[in-house]
Design a protein around this motif. Structure first.
Motif, PDB file in Angstrom:
ATOM      1  N   ALA A  56      -4.408   0.277  -3.513  1.00 32.57           N
ATOM      2  CA  ALA A  56      -4.050  -0.948  -4.221  1.00 32.57           C
ATOM      3  C   ALA A  56      -4.942  -2.080  -3.733  1.00 32.57           C
ATOM      4  N   PRO A  57      -5.249  -3.016  -4.619  1.00 33.04           N
ATOM      5  CA  PRO A  57      -6.058  -4.169  -4.192  1.00 33.04           C
ATOM      6  C   PRO A  57      -5.406  -4.860  -2.989  1.00 33.04           C
ATOM      7  N   GLY A  58      -6.235  -5.196  -2.020  1.00 33.65           N
ATOM      8  CA  GLY A  58      -5.756  -5.875  -0.839  1.00 33.65           C
ATOM      9  C   GLY A  58      -5.201  -4.962   0.240  1.00 33.65           C
TER      10      GLY A  58
ATOM     11  N   GLU B  28       6.563   1.328  -3.822  1.00 27.82           N
ATOM     12  CA  GLU B  28       6.486   2.168  -2.627  1.00 27.82           C
ATOM     13  C   GLU B  28       5.143   2.880  -2.449  1.00 27.82           C
ATOM     14  N   VAL B  29       4.156   2.572  -3.300  1.00 30.94           N
ATOM     15  CA  VAL B  29       2.850   3.244  -3.226  1.00 30.94           C
ATOM     16  C   VAL B  29       1.742   2.217  -3.004  1.00 30.94           C
ATOM     17  N   HIS B  30       0.896   2.502  -2.007  1.00 35.16           N
ATOM     18  CA  HIS B  30      -0.296   1.668  -1.804  1.00 35.16           C
ATOM     19  C   HIS B  30      -1.576   2.475  -1.904  1.00 35.16           C
ATOM     20  N   THR B  31      -1.468   3.817  -1.854  1.00 29.14           N
ATOM     21  CA  THR B  31      -2.668   4.652  -1.909  1.00 29.14           C
ATOM     22  C   THR B  31      -2.372   5.941  -2.667  1.00 29.14           C
TER      23      THR B  31
END
Length: 176
Positions: A170-172, A130-133
């Motif tokens: 996160a990468p991408g 649930e985390v991208h940043t």
């Protein structure tokens, strides 16, 4: 509880540190609910806790999720076994973003511990689905804290009159 005691959540190791989840007993000891000279304090650097650690300890009861795997961690210097600060995620994330905070006691600053701990906990958070940043806000009047984030791989996202906001994605992941 000593820094080497087991807890419900695994210790996150870095090159020189162990990031150990806070417990309710740790918070009580930091807030002075236990007698001076107790076992926990024997495993603290002489200048731990700092003011920020006391603030977090006081908020843990109101935010029990911060005692979880993705919450706040004590920073333990592996060589000495002493607690030298804390690093934490202000869980839960909102819209894929979670805030990070950190602090190392004065006696251990300048060794790269804050950057090492911040990067390790940020990487741990970014592995959660649930985390991208991961973001952090720093006061511009504190250039050492700005350097911590830059060394940990965070990039400045915005600057206000007194603060700057940094992010590690996160990468991408496309930053907005």
């Amino acid at each position: 509880m000593t820094p080497t005691s087991s807890s419900a959540h695994p210790v996150l190791p870095t090159d020189r540190l162990d990031l150990r989840s806070w417990s309710a007993a740790d918070a009580d000891a930091v807030l002075g609910h236990e007698a001076p000279g107790d076992a926990a304090q024997a495993h603290w650097a002489h200048d731990f806790p700092a003011e920020g650690d006391r603030v977090i300890a006081g908020l843990l009861g109101q935010n029990p999720v911060w005692l979880g795997a993705y919450g706040h961690r004590l920073v333990v210097e592996r060589e000495s076994g002493l607690v030298v600060g804390s690093v934490g995620l202000f869980w839960p994330p909102g819209e894929g973003t979670v805030e990070l905070g950190y602090g190392i006691v004065a006696s251990r600053r300048g060794r790269g511990y804050a950057s090492e701990a911040a990067r390790a906990l940020a990487d741990f958070a970014l592995a959660a689905p649930e985390v991208h940043t991961v973001v952090a806000t720093v006061e511009l009047s504190n250039p050492a804290s700005v350097r911590v984030l830059e060394k940990a791989g965070f990039r400045r996202r915005s600057t206000g009159a007194e603060t700057a906001r940094y992010a590690l994605s996160a990468p991408g992941h496309q930053e907005r």
